[in-house]
Design a protein around this motif. Structure first.
Motif, short mmCIF file in Angstrom:
data_model
loop_
_atom_site.label_atom_id
_atom_site.label_comp_id
_atom_site.label_asym_id
_atom_site.label_seq_id
_atom_site.Cartn_x
_atom_site.Cartn_y
_atom_site.Cartn_z
N UNK A 63 -1.03 9.35 3.31
CA UNK A 63 0.04 10.11 3.98
C UNK A 63 1.42 9.53 3.75
N UNK A 64 1.52 8.52 2.90
CA UNK A 64 2.77 7.86 2.51
C UNK A 64 3.39 6.94 3.57
N UNK A 65 2.98 7.09 4.83
CA UNK A 65 3.43 6.17 5.89
C UNK A 65 4.95 6.12 6.03
N UNK A 66 5.58 7.28 6.01
CA UNK A 66 7.04 7.31 6.15
C UNK A 66 7.42 7.65 7.58
N UNK A 67 8.59 7.21 7.99
CA UNK A 67 9.12 7.58 9.30
C UNK A 67 10.18 8.65 9.09
N UNK A 68 9.85 9.85 9.51
CA UNK A 68 10.69 10.99 9.18
C UNK A 68 12.10 10.90 9.71
N UNK A 99 0.83 -1.20 0.00
CA UNK A 99 0.00 0.00 0.00
C UNK A 99 0.87 1.26 0.00
N UNK A 101 -0.29 4.61 1.08
CA UNK A 101 -1.49 5.31 1.55
C UNK A 101 -1.40 6.82 1.33
#
Lengths: 272, 601
Positions: free
Chosen positions: A85-90, A81, A83
């Motif tokens: 909000x892109x589901x990234x860990x900054x 997926x 999603x």
């Protein structure tokens, strides 16, 4: 063979407002499926329910024949997926992020490392891989989110606006990758506001409006449907088709555009 | 294409910008800030947040009241004793406190990016005014201004003939310190536009804060229980600084606090000219700070771009041949993926259906989560500060409590309690730093309980490291604590950890707070969660203190360890039960979690 993605009477309400209203979907394996709709029509809500990010008020979802809500872990093994909000860990670097996601999807260390390297190179992120994701541009984040979505080799891929903010070169790379996945039998469910992209990539399309599916089928079927309605509705609204086939934009406008388009008397007369 | 109406029918635009429109802009910004505040409180959990803020505001107001009264009393005292020159000490204190509070309590306008205002039609000067005005309304500036006003009032009461002079001189001083903080933070924001600069400055700040605390403990006689020699020791400690003070003295006299004090001294001696010079000196500083602030704001207004992403972005290596070749790799891998991962459990991950493969997989998820948490902790200066600071404090003053090479019975438990104050509250917003990444936990084939367990393990790991460090430091500085006390403390710390994790996990899921990794020294959890963590810790500490006192009174210190073991066992049992319910709880709060953590801005 069960459908790759199936939704039955899927509904979601928020405080009395029904965002998605009893939608049924059946997407066959190997389809490149475009999910379209105007802003606020219920696209993202639907994709969130199909991927387990949002609980439906009622209805059910099956992925590759397995019920998402009764067997979520088994289903999630097979889906990737990107999603909203892109589901990234900054606070991770791209390499660390891919390593983390790969391990969360159950890949062993060696495979995760190997695929991370290949994906970083493929996405043109190798020389940015030591930078924290917090310092990435939107487009770079999108490419990384896409890399993370495919690292475990999913059979079904959900992409929410994957090309938004991505430059033309990277978009071309991503399209190539997606088409190759389709060629190998994967199913892709994609939402996009860029209708040209959907038209070029997708074999089947559904259009959602006010939370309900208003059109569903292959592009040819949709064209045929709209053209069949023209004699009653008037060809002018859909544009001139005498030169060739209807574009997806024309189909889209014909299906949902009329209600949303401003009437001449509502023109903003104070605009210069 | 539909033609637009002819220009004749378009309402004529105003030819010039009017003061009424400017006033409307100010009003709109006030309204915006108000609405953002109200709307944020209207979100789910807003009532709790409001209650938390109310409690914090009351604590702050109490502190402020104390500081203001103290400043007034000090002003009165110096004026009554005829030592108006010593007002400089008070004003230096107010000045430094104001700046320190500005750092600790944060700047206003954090709920929206004020640089967005440049897209609206406004004059440069209006933009500067807006930024100045809205930036001045910080709790720290309010405290500084009220303390200066209180000092003026104290002076006026002690020597009524000086009331007007005090009002003018300290008014100018207050304006200077407020403008200084605006100037400072405007430039600091500029310097902190890049992440690396932010981290470097945070490190400097942390070192400064540690230094201040060290100086406080090392030089303040209050912290020395050998009171008789305390003043002598402080003088010895300060001896090295004397030449520095002598050299810098003349320069310090030209700075705002000294100028205000010298103006007041001059006024008390009837020298209006010297009073005017001192006050004008202060005002000159105010104007200088304002100009430097305005310079920064004008650069902002003209749209400078400090984006790190834009600066760092380089064109991708779009070599078609390479890309074409590399696309083959995912093709091979995707084919292989059908058979991978080999160790994936084919049965659902339920305790009853656990297999060796399942257990391996669960362990793998927990370790992966833990690795990620360690990376995050390493890159979070706020967390690092919370972790570095307490052991340093123990290092600095533990030897003061040594008696004949033996550590007092209470020292190790007290030090551990102090350390845990910094560590355990971190569990009350464990998803806060994940931001949009939290979606991965719901998308990946993992159980939330494993993710939460990984996060909890990090807290436990940090606590363990800190406690070991404290044990070593105390043993080295004040003597080895007795084994009975060590065992009891460790068991009590374990029980307290379990209790805190239960509350912390629940708050992390039900009341998450997005923590911006770009901002340093940001609160790590919601206001209410912070208060709950304090209450839970206070409860655990109170319980331990009561039992400790009872054992001491009954001469039954041997009972401490068994009692702590019971507490730890009860805590572990409750935690195990809680962990079983985490998946259900996570699903219940899934939407609130994502709504808060995935929001933009």
């Amino acid at each position: 063979m069960p459908p790759a993605i199936a939704a039955y009477a899927l509904t979601r309400s928020f405080d009395g407002f029904t965002a998605v209203n009893h939608i049924d979907l059946a997407i066959e394996p190997g389809q490149f499926f475009g999910f379209l709709g105007p802003n606020g029509a219920g696209k993202s809500t639907t994709i969130k329910m199909l991927t387990g990010l949002l609980a439906p008020s009622s209805g059910s979802v099956q992925i590759l024949g397995q019920d998402l809500f009764y067997n979520p872990i088994e289903v999630k093994r097979h889906i990737g997926v990107v999603p909203e909000g892109m589901a990234l860990f900054a606070k991770l670097t791209a390499r660390e992020y891919l390593r983390f996601v790969g391990r969360m999807y159950g890949l062993d260390k060696a495979t995760t490392e190997q695929r991370s390297e290949e994906l970083l190179e493929f996405m043109g992120l190798t020389d940015q891989s030591k930078k924290l994701i917090a310092d990435y541009s939107h487009g770079m984040g999108k490419k990384l989110a896409m890399a993370a979505a495919v690292i475990h080799g999913p059979k079904v891929l959900f992409l929410d606006e994957p090309f938004e903010g991505v430059d033309a070169i990277a978009a071309g790379t991503l399209k190539t990758m997606l088409q190759r996945m389709i060629a190998r039998g994967a199913t892709i469910f994609l939402t996009s506001h860029v209708l040209e992209i959907v038209e070029r990539l997708c074999s089947h399309v559904a259009i959602i409006n006010h939370g309900q599916i208003v059109a569903h089928g292959s592009l040819e079927e949709l064209r045929a449907g709209v053209q069949a309605r023209w004699p009653q509705d008037g060809a002018a609204d859909a544009g001139d088709t005498s030169q060739g086939r209807l574009t997806l934009e024309q189909i889209f406008l014909n299906v949902v555009g009329r209600g949303a388009a401003a009437h001449p008397e509502q023109e903003l007369s104070w605009l210069s | 294409m539909v033609e637009l109406e002819p220009p004749a029918q378009i309402a004529p635009a105003p030819s010039a910008w009017t003061p009424a429109q400017t006033r409307a802009q100010f009003a709109a910004i006030v309204w915006l800030r108000w609405r953002i505040t109200v709307n944020s409180l209207a979100r789910r959990g807003g009532a709790g947040e409001l209650a938390g803020r109310a409690v914090t505001a009351m604590i702050f107001l109490g502190l402020l009241f104390f500081l203001v009264v103290a400043a007034g009393v000090a002003g009165f005292f110096f004026a009554a004793k005829g030592h108006l020159d010593r007002i400089a000490w008070l004003l230096w204190g107010v000045f430094l406190l104001c700046q320190l509070l500005n750092i600790q309590l944060g700047q206003p306008a954090v709920n929206f990016d004020p640089t967005q205002l440049i897209r609206f039609p406004m004059r440069e000067s209006i933009y500067v005014e807006i930024r100045l005005f809205f930036g001045m309304l910080t709790p720290a500036n309010l405290a500084g201004t009220l303390m200066a006003a209180a000092a003026a009032l104290g002076i006026a009461i002690a020597t009524p003939s000086l009331w007007l002079y005090a009002l003018i001189a300290l008014g100018a001083f207050a304006a200077t310190q407020v403008l200084f903080s605006r100037m400072l933070f405007a430039w600091v924001d500029r310097w902190l536009a890049t992440r690396r600069a932010r981290e470097a400055l945070t490190a400097v700040l942390l070192a400064l804060l540690v230094g201040v605390q060290w100086a406080n403990f090392a030089l303040n006689p209050v912290y020395d229980h050998h009171r008789t020699s305390a003043f002598h020791l402080s003088q010895q400690h300060l001896a090295w600084a004397s030449p520095l003070i002598r050299i810098s003295g003349p320069a310090l006299k030209l700075l705002p606090p000294e100028l205000a004090a010298s103006a007041l001294t001059a006024a008390s001696h009837g020298s209006s000219l010297r009073f005017a010079l001192g006050t004008l000196g202060d005002l000159a500083y105010a104007v200088l700070f304002l100009l430097i602030f305005a310079l920064r704001m004008l650069r902002e207004f003209h749209g400078e771009n400090l984006s790190e992403a834009a600066a760092g972005a380089r064109p991708g290596r779009a070599d078609p041949a390479t890309m074409h070749a590399s696309t083959a790799a995912p093709a091979r891998r995707a084919a292989a993926a059908d058979s991978e991962p080999a160790d994936w459990p084919s049965t659902p991950l339920t305790p009853s259906g656990a297999t060796a493969a399942t257990q391996r997989r669960v362990l793998d998820i927990i370790l992966t989560g833990l690795q990620k948490e360690i990376l995050y902790a390493r890159r979070n200066w706020g967390v690092l500060y919370a972790l570095i600071m307490p052991p340093l404090m123990i290092l600095i003053f533990a030897n003061r409590f040594s008696s004949a090479g033996k550590s007092p019975i209470w020292l190790f438990p007290a030090a551990v309690a102090y350390i845990l104050l910094a560590v355990y509250p971190l569990s009350y917003n464990s998803f806060g730093m994940d931001g949009t990444g939290v979606q991965v936990y719901f998308l990946a084939p993992v159980r939330l309980r494993d993710v939460v367990l990984a996060k909890n393990l990090l807290i436990a790991l940090i606590a363990a490291i800190e406690v070991i460090l404290i044990f070593c430091l105390i043993s080295f500085q004040a003597g080895v604590p007795s084994p009975n006390i060590v065992l009891a403390t460790l068991l009590w710390a374990a029980g307290t950890l379990a209790v805190n994790l239960i509350f912390g996990n629940q708050r992390s899921l039900s009341a998450p707070k997005q923590v911006d990794p770009q901002r340093m020294l940001q609160r790590q959890s919601s206001q209410l969660s912070a208060l709950i963590s304090l209450a839970v810790l206070a409860g655990c500490y109170g319980l331990a203190a009561l039992f400790f006192m009872a054992c001491l009174w009954l001469h039954a210190l041997w009972a401490l360890a068994p009692a702590s073991a019971c507490f730890a066992a009860a805590g572990a049992g409750a935690y195990e039960l809680h962990l079983r319910s985490v998946d259900q709880s996570a699903l219940q709060h899934r939407e609130a979690l994502m709504e808060e953590l995935c929001r933009i801005g």
